[in-house]
Design a protein around this motif. Sequence first.
Motif, short mmCIF file in Angstrom:
data_model
loop_
_atom_site.label_atom_id
_atom_site.label_comp_id
_atom_site.label_asym_id
_atom_site.label_seq_id
_atom_site.Cartn_x
_atom_site.Cartn_y
_atom_site.Cartn_z
N MET A 1 0.80 -1.30 0.02
CA MET A 1 0.18 -0.01 -0.02
C MET A 1 0.92 1.16 0.06
O MET A 1 2.10 1.16 0.36
CB MET A 1 -1.18 0.19 1.04
N THR A 2 0.19 2.51 -0.28
CA THR A 2 1.28 3.78 -0.43
C THR A 2 1.67 4.00 1.11
O THR A 2 0.88 3.56 1.95
CB THR A 2 0.19 4.83 -1.00
N ARG B 1 -1.32 5.59 3.12
CA ARG B 1 -2.36 4.87 3.57
C ARG B 1 -1.69 3.92 4.79
O ARG B 1 -2.50 3.48 5.82
CB ARG B 1 -2.76 3.87 2.41
N ALA B 2 -0.68 3.44 4.65
CA ALA B 2 0.19 2.66 5.64
C ALA B 2 0.24 3.26 6.98
O ALA B 2 -0.11 2.67 8.05
CB ALA B 2 1.66 2.27 5.23
N ASP C 1 5.35 -2.27 2.55
CA ASP C 1 4.78 -3.44 3.04
C ASP C 1 4.85 -3.32 4.40
O ASP C 1 6.05 -3.26 5.27
CB ASP C 1 5.62 -4.66 2.82
N LYS D 1 -3.41 3.25 8.45
CA LYS D 1 -3.75 1.96 8.75
C LYS D 1 -2.97 1.34 10.00
O LYS D 1 -3.51 0.78 10.94
CB LYS D 1 -3.40 1.03 7.73
N TRP E 1 5.41 3.07 -2.29
CA TRP E 1 4.94 2.05 -1.87
C TRP E 1 5.33 0.98 -0.89
O TRP E 1 6.91 0.95 -0.89
CB TRP E 1 4.33 0.83 -2.79
N ARG F 1 -4.31 10.24 6.52
CA ARG F 1 -3.52 10.43 5.14
C ARG F 1 -3.11 11.72 5.02
O ARG F 1 -2.08 11.83 4.46
CB ARG F 1 -4.36 9.84 4.10
#
Length: 241
Positions: free
Chosen positions: A1-2, A5-6, A42, A9, A40, A15
């Motif tokens: 994910m970007t 967003r990470a 992980d 999350k 991006w 954001r």
Amino acid sequence: MTITRALSKLGYCSRTQAERLLAEGRISVGGKAVTDFETWVDIHSDRIEVDGLAVAAEEKVYVMLNKPRGLVTTRDDPEGRETVYSCLKDAGFGFLSPVGRLDKASEGLLLFTNDTVFAQRLLDPATHVPKIYHVQVGGRLDDRQAKQLKSGVPVEGETWRAASVRIIRHGEKNTWLEVTLEEGRNRQIRRMLEAIGVECLRLVRVAIGDVELGDLPKGDVRRLTNSEIAILRKATGFGGR
């Protein structure tokens, strides 16, 4: 994910706030500074840092607020109006997002969490989690009008319906209703009442699913109990864990 967003999350920030941190060069991934909004990552394997400090997933937090009338449901209001976060600023819960909204004139039960998946499931119309409101309207509403709200009223070329409507009591100049919704349209109850020529005087959300506002004082917040979290998770299809 970007990366933006990470960070949301992981419960670190919104954001929008992540975009500001990127623009200021305060975020690094794997020891390298990043400024591209489309970076991006992980979240399970990449080391994400802000100001040199690692960002880790926070404990999942679930709280309820008895929202007072006059507050807007947003973190930053461009018009400078007081927001619901004024009630949370000293609570020490960290970064939380509201689960849905209550408009400025509405009151009652508003949930906050840093569990984004849970929030999305709770808001998804497909899960049919009911939201229950007590609504004061001007005049003496009759059974025919109450049934009309359930059978459907035209709003902007569509037919909007309440899942259930019942008259709680009549006053000399007003009526109290209990209205249950299973969808989340913007200002749905107010606009449905307007469509049948009825003035909404007061709107209070008293329950989401089987989780009730109860006697929580106006403007106060509290954590949901484990049983309340389990009830909502089960209602959204997560099960009781």
